[in-house]
Design an enzyme around this catalytic site. Structure first.
Site, PDB file in Angstrom:
ATOM      1  N   LYS A 274      -3.699   3.487  14.221  1.00  0.00           N
ATOM      2  CA  LYS A 274      -5.030   3.403  13.589  1.00  0.00           C
ATOM      3  C   LYS A 274      -5.775   4.737  13.784  1.00  0.00           C
ATOM      4  CE  LYS A 274      -6.812   0.302  11.840  1.00  0.00           C
ATOM      5  NZ  LYS A 274      -6.795  -0.206  10.431  1.00  0.00           N
TER       6      LYS A 274
ATOM      7  N   LYS B  75      -3.149 -14.028  18.008  1.00  0.00           N
ATOM      8  CA  LYS B  75      -4.237 -13.353  18.729  1.00  0.00           C
ATOM      9  C   LYS B  75      -4.835 -14.340  19.736  1.00  0.00           C
ATOM     10  CE  LYS B  75      -3.956  -9.685  16.003  1.00  0.00           C
ATOM     11  NZ  LYS B  75      -4.540  -9.560  14.700  1.00  0.00           N
TER      12      LYS B  75
ATOM     13  N   ALA C 294      -5.817  -3.398   4.808  1.00  0.00           N
ATOM     14  CA  ALA C 294      -4.403  -3.732   5.015  1.00  0.00           C
ATOM     15  C   ALA C 294      -3.853  -2.932   6.182  1.00  0.00           C
ATOM     16  CB  ALA C 294      -3.599  -3.432   3.753  1.00  0.00           C
TER      17      ALA C 294
ATOM     18  N   ILE D  73       0.832  -1.221   0.000  1.00  0.00           N
ATOM     19  CA  ILE D  73       0.000   0.000   0.000  1.00  0.00           C
ATOM     20  C   ILE D  73       0.861   1.263   0.000  1.00  0.00           C
ATOM     21  CG2 ILE D  73      -2.109  -1.013   0.951  1.00  0.00           C
ATOM     22  CD1 ILE D  73      -1.260   0.084   3.723  1.00  0.00           C
TER      23      ILE D  73
ATOM     24  N   SER E 251      -1.671  -5.404  12.549  1.00  0.00           N
ATOM     25  CA  SER E 251      -2.884  -5.473  13.368  1.00  0.00           C
ATOM     26  C   SER E 251      -2.702  -6.000  14.796  1.00  0.00           C
ATOM     27  CB  SER E 251      -3.920  -6.346  12.642  1.00  0.00           C
ATOM     28  OG  SER E 251      -3.468  -7.687  12.597  1.00  0.00           O
TER      29      SER E 251
ATOM     30  N   ASN F 128     -11.181 -11.985  29.962  1.00  0.00           N
ATOM     31  CA  ASN F 128     -10.258 -12.930  29.310  1.00  0.00           C
ATOM     32  C   ASN F 128     -10.211 -14.295  29.993  1.00  0.00           C
ATOM     33  OD1 ASN F 128      -9.572 -10.997  27.433  1.00  0.00           O
ATOM     34  ND2 ASN F 128      -7.669 -10.388  28.458  1.00  0.00           N
TER      35      ASN F 128
ATOM     36  N   TYR G  59      -0.227   0.433  18.311  1.00  0.00           N
ATOM     37  CA  TYR G  59      -1.198  -0.021  17.301  1.00  0.00           C
ATOM     38  C   TYR G  59      -2.386   0.939  17.234  1.00  0.00           C
ATOM     39  CZ  TYR G  59      -5.251  -2.566  15.452  1.00  0.00           C
ATOM     40  OH  TYR G  59      -6.384  -2.911  14.750  1.00  0.00           O
TER      41      TYR G  59
ATOM     42  N   THR H  51     -10.625   0.290  14.108  1.00  0.00           N
ATOM     43  CA  THR H  51     -10.832  -0.488  15.328  1.00  0.00           C
ATOM     44  C   THR H  51     -11.427   0.361  16.451  1.00  0.00           C
ATOM     45  OG1 THR H  51      -9.598  -1.569  17.121  1.00  0.00           O
ATOM     46  CG2 THR H  51      -8.381   0.000  15.826  1.00  0.00           C
ATOM     47  N   ASP H  52     -12.106  -0.301  17.386  1.00  0.00           N
ATOM     48  CA  ASP H  52     -12.631   0.409  18.570  1.00  0.00           C
ATOM     49  C   ASP H  52     -11.494   0.860  19.488  1.00  0.00           C
ATOM     50  OD1 ASP H  52     -11.838  -2.103  19.499  1.00  0.00           O
ATOM     51  OD2 ASP H  52     -13.649  -2.468  20.685  1.00  0.00           O
ATOM     52  N   GLU H  53     -10.277   0.307  19.276  1.00  0.00           N
ATOM     53  CA  GLU H  53      -9.176   0.611  20.198  1.00  0.00           C
ATOM     54  C   GLU H  53      -8.740   2.076  20.125  1.00  0.00           C
ATOM     55  OE1 GLU H  53      -6.194  -2.500  20.455  1.00  0.00           O
ATOM     56  OE2 GLU H  53      -7.618  -3.984  19.745  1.00  0.00           O
TER      57      GLU H  53
HETATM   58  P1  NAD Z   1      -4.370  -9.282   9.551  1.00  0.00           P
HETATM   59  O1  NAD Z   1      -3.121  -8.909  10.246  1.00  0.00           O
HETATM   60  O2  NAD Z   1      -4.899 -10.674   9.660  1.00  0.00           O
HETATM   61  O3  NAD Z   1      -4.228  -8.984   7.977  1.00  0.00           O
HETATM   62  C1  NAD Z   1      -3.618  -7.835   7.475  1.00  0.00           C
HETATM   63  C2  NAD Z   1      -3.424  -8.024   5.976  1.00  0.00           C
HETATM   64  O4  NAD Z   1      -2.822  -6.819   5.452  1.00  0.00           O
HETATM   65  C3  NAD Z   1      -2.485  -9.175   5.601  1.00  0.00           C
HETATM   66  O5  NAD Z   1      -3.023  -9.927   4.533  1.00  0.00           O
HETATM   67  C4  NAD Z   1      -1.192  -8.477   5.179  1.00  0.00           C
HETATM   68  O6  NAD Z   1      -0.447  -9.210   4.216  1.00  0.00           O
HETATM   69  C5  NAD Z   1      -1.741  -7.174   4.610  1.00  0.00           C
HETATM   70  N1  NAD Z   1      -0.756  -6.098   4.659  1.00  0.00           N
HETATM   71  C6  NAD Z   1      -0.012  -5.690   5.732  1.00  0.00           C
HETATM   72  N2  NAD Z   1       0.808  -4.685   5.381  1.00  0.00           N
HETATM   73  C7  NAD Z   1       0.578  -4.424   4.068  1.00  0.00           C
HETATM   74  C8  NAD Z   1       1.097  -3.499   3.138  1.00  0.00           C
HETATM   75  N3  NAD Z   1       2.066  -2.619   3.487  1.00  0.00           N
HETATM   76  N4  NAD Z   1       0.618  -3.492   1.874  1.00  0.00           N
HETATM   77  C9  NAD Z   1      -0.345  -4.374   1.488  1.00  0.00           C
HETATM   78  N5  NAD Z   1      -0.863  -5.298   2.332  1.00  0.00           N
HETATM   79  C10 NAD Z   1      -0.411  -5.323   3.595  1.00  0.00           C
HETATM   80  O7  NAD Z   1      -5.446  -8.207  10.036  1.00  0.00           O
HETATM   81  P2  NAD Z   1      -6.991  -8.391  10.387  1.00  0.00           P
HETATM   82  O8  NAD Z   1      -7.126  -8.866  11.765  1.00  0.00           O
HETATM   83  O9  NAD Z   1      -7.652  -9.111   9.281  1.00  0.00           O
HETATM   84  O10 NAD Z   1      -7.457  -6.850  10.370  1.00  0.00           O
HETATM   85  C11 NAD Z   1      -7.849  -6.218   9.150  1.00  0.00           C
HETATM   86  C12 NAD Z   1      -8.206  -4.775   9.440  1.00  0.00           C
HETATM   87  O11 NAD Z   1      -9.272  -4.724  10.393  1.00  0.00           O
HETATM   88  C13 NAD Z   1      -7.058  -3.959  10.031  1.00  0.00           C
HETATM   89  O12 NAD Z   1      -7.088  -2.679   9.458  1.00  0.00           O
HETATM   90  C14 NAD Z   1      -7.376  -3.912  11.521  1.00  0.00           C
HETATM   91  O13 NAD Z   1      -6.862  -2.750  12.119  1.00  0.00           O
HETATM   92  C15 NAD Z   1      -8.895  -3.921  11.502  1.00  0.00           C
HETATM   93  N6  NAD Z   1      -9.548  -4.515  12.684  1.00  0.00           N
HETATM   94  C16 NAD Z   1      -9.186  -5.748  13.129  1.00  0.00           C
HETATM   95  C17 NAD Z   1      -9.852  -6.304  14.227  1.00  0.00           C
HETATM   96  C18 NAD Z   1      -9.517  -7.687  14.733  1.00  0.00           C
HETATM   97  O14 NAD Z   1     -10.050  -8.096  15.767  1.00  0.00           O
HETATM   98  N7  NAD Z   1      -8.687  -8.458  14.056  1.00  0.00           N
HETATM   99  C19 NAD Z   1     -10.851  -5.581  14.873  1.00  0.00           C
HETATM  100  C20 NAD Z   1     -11.191  -4.300  14.387  1.00  0.00           C
HETATM  101  C21 NAD Z   1     -10.541  -3.789  13.285  1.00  0.00           C
HETATM  102  P1  TYD Z   2      -5.579  -9.789  21.338  1.00  0.00           P
HETATM  103  O1  TYD Z   2      -6.164 -10.984  20.669  1.00  0.00           O
HETATM  104  O2  TYD Z   2      -4.118  -9.522  21.159  1.00  0.00           O
HETATM  105  O3  TYD Z   2      -6.461  -8.548  20.891  1.00  0.00           O
HETATM  106  P2  TYD Z   2      -6.442  -6.987  21.430  1.00  0.00           P
HETATM  107  O4  TYD Z   2      -5.235  -6.783  22.242  1.00  0.00           O
HETATM  108  O5  TYD Z   2      -6.408  -6.235  20.155  1.00  0.00           O
HETATM  109  O6  TYD Z   2      -7.707  -6.834  22.199  1.00  0.00           O
HETATM  110  O7  TYD Z   2      -5.842  -9.906  22.893  1.00  0.00           O
HETATM  111  C1  TYD Z   2      -7.152 -10.015  23.434  1.00  0.00           C
HETATM  112  C2  TYD Z   2      -7.041  -9.971  24.946  1.00  0.00           C
HETATM  113  O8  TYD Z   2      -6.338 -11.138  25.393  1.00  0.00           O
HETATM  114  C3  TYD Z   2      -6.223  -8.790  25.452  1.00  0.00           C
HETATM  115  O9  TYD Z   2      -6.805  -8.328  26.675  1.00  0.00           O
HETATM  116  C4  TYD Z   2      -4.850  -9.364  25.730  1.00  0.00           C
HETATM  117  C5  TYD Z   2      -5.152 -10.804  26.125  1.00  0.00           C
HETATM  118  N1  TYD Z   2      -4.108 -11.803  25.769  1.00  0.00           N
HETATM  119  C6  TYD Z   2      -3.594 -12.671  26.751  1.00  0.00           C
HETATM  120  O10 TYD Z   2      -4.012 -12.643  27.923  1.00  0.00           O
HETATM  121  N2  TYD Z   2      -2.641 -13.575  26.373  1.00  0.00           N
HETATM  122  C7  TYD Z   2      -2.166 -13.647  25.098  1.00  0.00           C
HETATM  123  O11 TYD Z   2      -1.256 -14.482  24.829  1.00  0.00           O
HETATM  124  C8  TYD Z   2      -2.700 -12.758  24.102  1.00  0.00           C
HETATM  125  C9  TYD Z   2      -2.212 -12.793  22.691  1.00  0.00           C
HETATM  126  C10 TYD Z   2      -3.688 -11.851  24.484  1.00  0.00           C
END
Ligand code: NAD
Ligand code: TYD
Length: 353
Positions: A163, A198, A86, A64, A89, A258, A159, A134-136
């Protein structure tokens, strides 16, 4: 110019992005869905093998931050709109290496906005830029209250700060250049294809291997959990019907402490794998807390519900059960993604494999 509606989805090989791409490819056979992804450690084309040969799907490998390549790709496919997922995350990785989060999430998003602005100017196309956030960005809550779209930004991790910054750039492009943007801020997702760094997939993986389950601090932090397909549905709806310039919160109405979540997971895993009930729980291991660990996230998604009629469909226990079944049936996927670089990360983060 072709009359097909074409959407560029960035990060479509990642966890949420792959569910979004699959949904759009299946639901809109007359559209063209172009997956633009750099395939970092988190991106995996195996997530999309079931739709990869569909005639309305194309993959473009690219970063990107490579604005010229993005602009060329937009022209090549006559793109009408962008759904931008992208990102880097993972909070723990952002604590280890904040600059890579600035590069991808802040510079990368701004580069995407600029590419789309230039492309729209050249072509006169009127499409939307949808930024998935994200809500974060709102920071942390105490034991009561909810994030609304009006909650002031107060990010506390590299992070969430990256965002939040990207959200500001998206709004700035709306105010300054009139770019038709829309933003959604979603709570924690879970489901198939999530990288096992995660919480939920990491715990499933470790229970399977019989290795310690690292719970940060006392496990008292609270997250709101949304099944990934419900998020994909919300994204589809907001892309098509969200009002330009608006923000929509997305939540699962499913708050879990958790430690309660991990215990529930242990119980389900014992049942599904035929282990003695209680044996997985013995693996729980309280470890040093995450730096700046946000206490609680909870979402008020009434705007999305009232304006666009969306509510989450999945029940959490059913969603968790489906998620476990997917991981149990997809050993090969887990083995491939937990290769050398995952093992190195795990060692740095937890001091053991
Ligand atoms: P992920 O880490 O699983 O996937 C990220 C993707 O982006 C990967 O396929 C990676 O190859 C691609 N990517 C990273 N850097 C890039 C670059 N420079 N150019 C092109 N592609 C690139 O992430 P996810 O969990 O699927 O999250 C997707 C989106 O949703 C993110 O923007 C994240 O902030 C947001 N989001 C995630 C969550 C969650 O719980 N996972 C919750 C709310 C919002
Ligand atoms: P995570 O999946 O990393 O999402 P986020 O930090 O974006 O909410 O973590 C979810 C919750 O779980 C967070 O409170 C941190 C906790 N956590 C653990 O206790 N142990 C772990 O190994 C991980 C990865 C997360």
């Amino acid at each position: 110019m072709s009359s097909t509606h074409a959407i560029l989805v960035t990060g479509g090989a990642g966890f949420i992005g792959s569910h979004v791409v699959r949904r759009l490819v299946r639901r809109y056979p007359t559209y063209k869905i172009v997956n633009y992804d750099a395939l970092t450690y988190a991106g995996n084309l195996d997530n999309l093998t079931d739709i990869s040969s569909a005639s309305n799907y194309a993959f473009e490998k690219g970063d990107i931050n490579d604005m010229d390549h993005v602009v060329r790709t937009l022209h090549k496919h006559n793109i009408n709109g962008i759904i931008h997922l992208a990102a880097e995350s993972h909070v723990d990785r952002s604590i280890e290496d904040p600059l890579s989060f600035v590069r991808t999430n802040v510079l990368g998003t701004t580069s995407m906005l600029e590419a789309f602005r230039r492309y729209r100017k050249d072509t006169g196309i009127e499409g939307k830029f949808y930024h998935v956030s994200t809500d974060e960005v709102y920071g942390e809550l105490g034991d009561t209250g909810y994030f609304t779209e009006k909650t002031p930004y107060s990010p506390r991790s590299p992070y969430s700060a990256s965002k939040a910054s990207s959200d500001h750039f998206v709004r700035a492009y709306h105010a300054t250049y009139g770019l038709p943007v829309v933003i959604s801020n979603c709570s924690n997702n879970y489901g198939p294809n999530q990288f096992p760094e995660k919480l939920i997939p990491l715990m499933i993986h470790n229970i399977r291997k019989g290795i310690p389950l690292p719970v940060y601090g006392e496990g008292a932090n609270i997250r709101d959990w949304l099944y990934v397909e419900d998020h994909a549905e919300a994204i589809d709806l907001i892309y098509h019907e969200g009002r330009p310039g608006e923000t929509y919160n997305i939540g699962g109405d499913s708050e879990w402490k958790n430690i309660d979540l991990v215990r529930t997971l242990c119980k389900l895993m014992d049942e599904k794998t035929g282990r003695l009930l209680g044996s997985s729980e013995e693996l729980i291991h309280f470890v040093k807390d995450r730096a700046g660990h946000d206490h609680r996230y909870a979402i008020d998604f009434s705007k999305l519900k009232n304006e666009l009629g969306w509510t989450p469909a999945a029940d959490f226990i059913e969603g968790l059960s489906k998620t476990i079944d997917w991981y149990l049936a997809n050993d090969a996927w887990v083995e491939r993604v937990t290769d050398g670089s995952y093992k190195e990360y795990y060692e740095r983060q937890y001091g053991e494999k």
